[in-house]
Structures are given as structure tokens and as C-alpha cells.
Scaffold this active site. Structure first.
Site, PDB file in Angstrom:
ATOM      1  N   ASP A 181       0.840  -1.204   0.000  1.00 51.44           N
ATOM      2  CA  ASP A 181       0.000   0.000   0.000  1.00 51.44           C
ATOM      3  C   ASP A 181       0.876   1.255   0.000  1.00 51.44           C
ATOM      4  O   ASP A 181       2.061   1.205  -0.355  1.00 51.44           O
ATOM      5  CB  ASP A 181      -0.965  -0.063   1.205  1.00 51.44           C
ATOM      6  CG  ASP A 181      -2.282   0.654   0.961  1.00 51.44           C
ATOM      7  OD1 ASP A 181      -2.307   1.893   1.088  1.00 51.44           O
ATOM      8  OD2 ASP A 181      -3.280  -0.011   0.640  1.00 51.44           O
ATOM      9  N   ASP A 213      -6.181   4.767  -5.719  1.00 52.02           N
ATOM     10  CA  ASP A 213      -6.772   5.539  -4.628  1.00 52.02           C
ATOM     11  C   ASP A 213      -6.971   6.999  -5.035  1.00 52.02           C
ATOM     12  O   ASP A 213      -6.393   7.483  -6.018  1.00 52.02           O
ATOM     13  CB  ASP A 213      -5.843   5.445  -3.405  1.00 52.02           C
ATOM     14  CG  ASP A 213      -6.583   5.578  -2.089  1.00 52.02           C
ATOM     15  OD1 ASP A 213      -7.733   6.040  -2.092  1.00 52.02           O
ATOM     16  OD2 ASP A 213      -5.991   5.228  -1.050  1.00 52.02           O
ATOM     17  N   ASP A 269     -12.708   2.561   4.648  1.00 54.81           N
ATOM     18  CA  ASP A 269     -11.537   2.406   5.509  1.00 54.81           C
ATOM     19  C   ASP A 269     -11.929   1.813   6.855  1.00 54.81           C
ATOM     20  O   ASP A 269     -11.067   1.423   7.645  1.00 54.81           O
ATOM     21  CB  ASP A 269     -10.849   3.761   5.721  1.00 54.81           C
ATOM     22  CG  ASP A 269      -9.976   4.128   4.527  1.00 54.81           C
ATOM     23  OD1 ASP A 269      -9.687   3.232   3.712  1.00 54.81           O
ATOM     24  OD2 ASP A 269      -9.596   5.302   4.402  1.00 54.81           O
TER      25      ASP A 269
HETATM   26  C1  GLA Z   1      -6.830   5.601   1.779  1.00 50.11           C
HETATM   27  C2  GLA Z   1      -7.263   4.174   1.523  1.00 50.11           C
HETATM   28  C3  GLA Z   1      -6.564   3.244   2.471  1.00 50.11           C
HETATM   29  C4  GLA Z   1      -5.085   3.384   2.310  1.00 50.11           C
HETATM   30  C5  GLA Z   1      -4.677   4.825   2.515  1.00 50.11           C
HETATM   31  C6  GLA Z   1      -3.211   5.039   2.170  1.00 50.11           C
HETATM   32  O1  GLA Z   1      -7.316   6.068   2.981  1.00 50.11           O
HETATM   33  O2  GLA Z   1      -8.641   4.052   1.627  1.00 50.11           O
HETATM   34  O3  GLA Z   1      -6.973   1.924   2.266  1.00 50.11           O
HETATM   35  O4  GLA Z   1      -4.710   2.918   1.038  1.00 50.11           O
HETATM   36  O5  GLA Z   1      -5.426   5.703   1.696  1.00 50.11           O
HETATM   37  O6  GLA Z   1      -2.820   6.337   2.345  1.00 50.11           O
END
Ligand code: GLA
Length: 732
Positions: free
Chosen positions: A368, A480, A550
Site C-alpha cells: 500500500d 486511490d 476504511d
Molecule cells: C486511503 C485508503 C486506504 C489506504 C490509505 C493510504 O485512505 O482508503 O486503504 O490505502 O489511503 O494512504
């Protein structure tokens, strides 16, 4: 043929599976009127004049010109325009070269053909000549020389009809479009409720149901994205309708930017529904000969309650919207390092997670946020899409190869639409963010939005994506988008086109996604926007799955996933098992329950597998076995809501029934234990009532009719946040 024109009374009849939609051309001036939308009715005889009420005062203008305005203000129009006396919500608002805003359209011609056209540059549902028929009705405003084409496609085996609109300037002068919505439906009566999906970050898409009254209820986003706050979906339904009974009309906008949906109760007890691109910050200059395409709205009708509407949306999206090689496939079970490490990771840490994951049957590692530039927190580096080799020691290819050697695929996170003020990209191109000159743009998560309407910025970001994805064996991308749009201004657009930025931005995102999915068709794309801030059919066209929220707490997810599944199929709902206490709400739930809830989505893990308890870790292979056993059913079956703990405050229950009704999986989650109470009884839905079903856990056999009408007692669930899966197969 799903669409026919009846010459004598001049009406179009659009027939989907069990749905009719009727439009008529009336009076000498050829107004287009909306006659009917609902359960399929006979072709003839049909008294169009009386359904349109043009045989009663104020009549049509040819009979009563003195009250022409009253005609406009009460006629159930097929597509409302502004300026001639229809004072209800307009779909089309223009400004001509003299500064006037009057517009009125009448019928010119039509064509009916098999199949469904694509919409240039826009996502849309698709279908072939065997599944769809299309009607294009071309109308015009003679004075403006403006052509408006209303496009309808009927899915003949589903209760779904799509609409979009094309506006073409045939005049010799510029015409400004101030509002071009995609759908207008005038319903008779005002005794309806409206369902919409609302929320915020970490609590997306909560279902809200409210009555329609006089005046307007508006569900919208002016945030540049479809948003956490409101989803581009509404359903209008009979006040008496429920999950399994009554008329329900769902509307879903295939678009990822600002939108409006307005439900207006009018003076004559009628209800108008409109939906389309939000007119705020929208001003599109149509030069002579140019055309504007308003994105598609999907309309779904159900004669049997909200549940049937949901299942139609799921079928439509699984078969006629989502594309690519993963559409009909089980997705790899992934482990994502976000909640495991946040920004604090390096090659060795990721490999330690991958090693442990491989032992448990996990199939993919997703790296990520934090692998690029100097990104050790969320304050910098967006735009600098170069691997940080201080963290990813040995480089990306080395890491990916090592992960592959462990038998895992490799996925990566990007946030391509953003630029950090603290980035080499911003230092080199400060004008590449969306901003207004001489005004410091507003920060959100310490970042700006990359101005994708600027081709140079778009080409740059695509070349970085391409470079990274070509340099290693990467088979998954999490795309994202972590802020909404403000400071609307583009240094690449001339003054008169600044009002086009929001829509141009969305078109540019689609262009990027189109290139990515065309050039890297083997990559599984997962959409994301601060969790589920852009969970809409526009994104689903490109990414077969979208991170839902999230908030990974299993109990919160019951509400979020249920709201999401109101429209979007379970196969598209990104859902992972995370660690406890949950990082967002601090709640402890059993590992098993977290697994049951994640099974109702794409399924995966979002935790540090090297650090969780031995007891939890030992459960992972069993959970993955359940995923492999049930995912085909969950991905392809019919979804039924059975009980909802936001209503009953105690338990939640849903089921998935295979299309052939041979197999059923029931998920029961007891949110709160109730003392001194008997077992709960649930009634299953959608079974074959003539068949026998065997509970594969106990081998007990039940009749389908008893399970649906007498019900099933749920026993053996003790304590809060506990759950149970019950699996039935049809007896041969
Ligand atoms: C967003 C996404 C999370 C993660 C963060 C990383 O909030 O929804 O799952 O990938 O960004 O900064």
C-alpha cells in the site's frame, strides 16, 4: 423487439423483461410526453391522451393556446427544459449567444435498432444485439438550432432501461450549456418514499428512507467525486413497498463526479425525478457543430419490492457493466499491508508478511501507500512515482520476484490523481495542480489535486504508472483518490472553459483508466477513494472491485456493506479481515465473525500476520477454505436481505441463493446477545418451494417452503458479535 413505435397514437413502447416504459408524441407541435413507467402492460388498447391528461384542462396548446404556460407547467414531459413555463426541475438549461436562457424541444425523428451504442469517453453499460434494443429520439429547439437526442436502451431479459442525452449545436454561434441532466421521469401521485445512501468517511452508504412531500429533496455531490457523503443512487418507491413487495424505481448514475438527483413533489400531486451532472460549477461551451454527451442513468423497475430491484442491479452490473478477465473469476486472496504497517515498512518487513501469508494460503501481497518518493507519512511525495530504494531495498523488481518465489502474486497502491506540495513534481510544475491564480489552494490530507485536464500532467502520470507496472510482475493495482476537489481552476484551460473543469477532470480520469485497463488487461484493478468515496458504476466499469470503506470493523461493515449492496454486487465490494481492537472504532470482534463479514465481499486480509495471535493465525487457512468453497456462489448468486440490525438492534442476516436454487448460504450475525430469550427465527427467501434442502452442517433436511414460510430457528450463537454460516444444498 423490445421497442416499438405505434403509429396511430404516436407512442413508443419500451419493454424490458417485466417492465414497460412509454413515451408519446403529442399535439401539432409534437411535444414529447412521459406516459408510463412500471409493470409490463399490454400494447393495446392504450388511451395515451387520458394517461397524459391532455384531454382535460388546460389541454394542449392547439386547443387552448391562452393557457400554454399551464400546459407546460403540468404536462408530464419526457425531458424538461428551462424558460417556457415548466417551473418544475429542468434538465436542460442553456445560455445563447445573446445571453438568453429560453429553450424548448419538440420531436423531430427517431430510430430504433438492435444493440447498444457506447458513449464516447464515458463508462456505460453494454449489451449486444441479442440482449438490447435502442431508441434514439431526436428533438430540436428550432429557434436555437439545437438538437437534443434522447437515447434509451432496453435490456430485454432484465428490468433495466438506460438513458443518456446528446446535445448538438447546429447553429453558427456558441451555445453555453449550464445544465444537461440525463434523466427526467414524471410519476403520477405523490405517495412515494425515496431511498438514498448517505454517509461520511468510514461510514459510507447508510440507507435512508424518507417520504416525498411537496417541494424538492435533493441528493447530490458538488465535491468533484461521487463522494462518501451521497451515492449517485436513489429509489422512488410506493409508500407501502418493502423488501419483498411493491413498486420500486431505482436510478443510478454511471458517473464518478459531481451529481444531482432531485425528487420534486408538484402542485398537481405528481412527482418528478431528475438525475445527472450537477449544474454547480458546470458551464460547457458548445461551439457550432459540437456535441455534448450527458452520461448514462440506469433505471431499474421492481414490481416485488426493494430486494428485486437490488438483484436486478447486481445482474445488470455483473453482466453488462463490469469488464475484464476478473469479472467472472474468483479473485486472489490478498493481504494488504496498510493497517499492518502504515508507512513503516521495508523489503524485509513485506517479505516477512509474505512468508507467513504463504503458509496460510494467502495468494497475493499488496504493498500500500509509502513505497515511493520520500513518503514516510502522508505529508509528501504524491506525484513522485519512483520507488524509494531506501525502503524497498534491492528495488521493486527484486521485492516482487521474492514475493513471487514464495508463491504469492504482487499488487501495488497508487494515488495517480494527486500532487503533494512537498514533491519534486510540484516543485517542477507548480501549475499542475487544480488551483486559481493568486490564491493558495486549500489543502486536504496535505495534498492538492493533479490537474488532469492538462494533457502534460496526464501524460506524465500515465508514463510513471506504465513504467512501474512494466518493470516488475505486478498483477493488481489499488487506485486511490484521497481528497475532494476545491479551488476549481486550470492553468491549461482558457477563461471561457474554466466552467468545464469538473467534467473534464472526470473524463480525464476515465481516459487514464481506459489506457491502463487496455494496456494492462492482466491487472486486477481495485478502485478506492479514502475508503469508499467513489463507489459508483462509473468506476465499476473500469475496476471490477472497489474498496468499500476504511472502516474494517465487522459490525460497522454490516451497515456499510448492506448499503453498498443495495445497488452494487457483492463481487465488487472490497472487504478484508483486519486486526483488533479495530483501528477505527476500537471494537473487539471475534476473528471468525470478521471472516464471515469479509466473505460477503472480495475477501482478504489487512493486518500484520506476523504479529496477530497464534489462535487467530491458525484460523486463517480455514477461512480461506470457506472463501474457496463459497465464493463462486457469493459472487454469482442472488442476494437477499433477511434481517437488518439497524432496524431490530440485535441481529443481521442475509443469504445468497445460487441462480439454479441448488445452493444457499445464510450468514447470521448476532450483534447483541439478548438475555432470557429463545432462538431467533428467520425466514429464507428465493428458494425452490417444491424442493428439499439439506443443511450441510447438520444434515437435517427441510422443505424449501418451510424454510421460507415457517422459518428456521438459529441456535448455538452465544454472545455479542458472534455469527454463523448455514449452508444448504438441494436434495437430489
Ligand atoms: C486511503 C485508503 C486506504 C489506504 C490509505 C493510504 O485512505 O482508503 O486503504 O490505502 O489511503 O494512504
Amino acid at each position: 423487439m423490445g421497442i416499438r413505435f405505434f403509429e396511430e397514437q404516436k407512442y413508443f413502447k419500451l419493454d424490458a423483461k417485466d417492465t414497460s416504459y412509454i413515451i408519446a408524441v403529442v399535439d401539432d407541435e409534437k411535444y414529447l410526453g412521459h406516459v408510463y413507467f412500471g409493470k409490463k402492460i399490454a400494447d393495446e388498447p392504450l388511451d395515451v391522451s387520458s394517461l397524459l391528461r391532455i384531454n382535460e384542462p388546460p389541454y394542449v396548446p392547439s386547443k387552448n393556446n391562452r393557457d400554454r404556460m399551464s400546459f407546460h407547467d403540468s404536462f408530464p414531459t419526457e425531458y424538461s427544459t428551462h424558460g417556457l413555463g415548466d417551473f418544475r426541475e429542468s434538465c436542460l438549461v442553456i445560455k445563447d449567444s445573446n445571453g438568453h436562457s429560453v429553450c424548448g424541444i419538440t420531436y423531430c425523428s427517431h430510430k430504433i435498432y438492435k444493440g447498444k451504442p457506447s458513449l464516447k469517453g464515458l463508462p456505460a453499460t453494454f449489451g449486444d444485439e441479442n440482449s438490447c434494443t435502442t431508441l434514439e429520439i431526436t428533438c430540436h429547439d428550432k429557434v436555437l438550432d439545437l438538437e437534443v437526442t434522447l437515447v434509451y436502451t432496453v435490456f430485454e431479459n432484465l428490468d433495466a432501461i438506460t438513458r443518456s442525452v446528446k446535445v448538438k449545436n447546429n447553429s453558427g454561434k456558441d451555445i453555453k450549456l449550464l445544465k444537461v441532466l440525463s434523466v427526467c421521469v414524471d410519476f403520477d401521485g405523490i405517495d412515494y418514499d425515496v431511498i438514498s445512501l448517505h454517509g461520511s468517511w468510514a461510514r459510507e452508504r447508510k440507507i435512508q428512507r424518507l417520504p416525498v412531500g411537496f417541494g424538492k429533496r435533493s441528493i447530490d455531490s458538488i465535491r468533484g467525486v461521487s463522494s462518501h457523503q451521497a451515492n449517485p443512487f436513489i429509489a422512488l418507491l410506493d409508500r407501502s413497498a418493502n423488501e419483498d413487495y411493491g413498486n420500486v424505481y431505482g436510478f443510478n448514475f454511471v458517473y464518478s463526479g459531481s451529481f444531482t438527483a432531485v425528487v420534486e413533489g408538484g402542485q398537481f400531486d405528481t412527482t418528478r425525478v431528475v438525475m445527472g451532472i450537477h449544474p454547480a460549477n458546470f458551464e460547457w461551451t458548445l461551439a457550432p457543430g459540437e456535441e455534448f454527451i450527458a452520461p448514462e442513468v440506469v433505471m431499474v423497475y421492481s414490481d416485488a419490492g426493494i430486494g428485486k430491484m437490488t438483484r436486478t442491479f447486481h445482474d445488470l452490473y455483473r453482466n453488462h457493466l463490469i469488464r475484464g478477465k476478473f469479472r467472472d473469476r474468483k479473485r486472489p486472496v490478498l493481504i494488504n499491508n496498510w493497517e499492518a504497517t502504515y508507512f513503516d515498512f521495508d523489503t524485509e518487513k513485506l517479505l516477512s508478511i509474505a512468508r507467513e501469508a504463504a503458509k496460510s494460503g494467502i495468494e497475493m501481497l499488496v504493498m500500500d501507500d509509502g513505497w515511493f518518493g520520500k513518503r514516510n507519512n502522508d505529508n509528501c511525495s504524491l506525484g513522485d512515482w519512483y520507488v524509494n530504494e531506501e525502503k524497498i531495498k534491492g528495488g521493486l523488481k527484486h521485492l516482487v520476484d521474492e514475493v513471487n518465489k514464495l508463491g504469492l502474486e504482487f499488487g501495488i497502491w497508487f494515488e495517480p490523481e494527486m500532487i503533494s506540495p512537498d514533491s519534486d513534481l510540484y516543485r517542477a510544475h507548480p501549475d499542475w495542480c487544480i488551483h486559481v491564480p493568486n490564491r493558495t489552494p486549500v489543502l486536504s490530507r496535505n495534498q492538492y489535486v493533479l490537474d488532469l485536464t492538462n494533457d502534460k500532467a496526464l501524460e506524465y502520470v500515465y508514463s510513471r504508472l506504465k513504467d512501474i507496472l512494466s518493470g516488475a510482475n505486478i498483477t493488481y493495482v489499488k487506485w486511490d483518490m484521497n481528497r475532494q476537489l476545491s479551488d476549481l481552476g486550470s492553468s491549461s484551460l482558457p477563461k471561457e472553459k474554466q466552467g468545464e473543469i469538473l467534467h473534464r477532470y472526470v473524463l480525464a480520469v476515465y481516459k487514464l483508466l481506459d489506457r491502463l485497463t487496455t494496456e494492462f488487461p492482466h491487472i486486477l484493478l481495485e478502485g478506492c477513494s479514502g475508503g469508499g468515496g467513489r463507489f459508483d458504476p462509473g468506476m465499476l466499469y473500469y475496476s471490477p472491485q472497489i474498496w468499500c470503506s476504511d472502516n474494517t470493523d465487522a459490525i460497522e461493515r454490516l451497515i456499510i456493506q448492506q448499503g453498498t449492496a443495495m445497488v452494487y454486487p457483492l463481487s465488487a465490494i472490497g472487504a478484508h479481515i483486519s486486526d483488533c481492537p479495530n483501528h477505527i472504532v476500537g471494537r473487539n470482534t471475534p476473528f471468525e465473525t470478521r471472516g464471515f463479514v469479509a466473505l460477503a465481499g472480495t475477501f482478504g486480509y489487512e493486518l500484520d500476520i506476523t504479529r496477530i495471535s497464534e489462535e487467530d493465525r491458525k484460523m486463517i487457512p480455514g477461512q480461506i477454505e470457506l472463501y474457496h468453497k463459497y465464493n463462486d456462489l457469493i459472487r454469482t448468486g442472488d442476494y437477499y436481505r433477511i434481517a437488518n440490525f439497524t432496524d431490530n438492534h440485535q441481529y443481521d442476516c442475509w443469504s445468497v441463493v445460487s441462480k439454479d436454487k441448488e445452493e444457499v448460504l445464510v450468514t447470521f450475525i448476532q450483534v447483541l446477545q439478548r438475555p432470557n430469550y429463545h432462538s431467533r427465527r428467520i425466514k429464507l427467501k428465493g428458494l425452490d418451494d417444491k424442493a428439499l434442502y439439506r443443511d450441510t452442517g447438520t444434515n437435517q433436511v427441510y422443505s424449501g417452503s418451510a424454510l421460507m414460510h415457517a422459518g428456521l430457528n438459529i441456535t448455538g450463537v452465544h454472545g455479542d458479535f458472534k455469527g454463523k454460516l448455514i449452508h444448504f444444498v438441494k436434495e437430489k
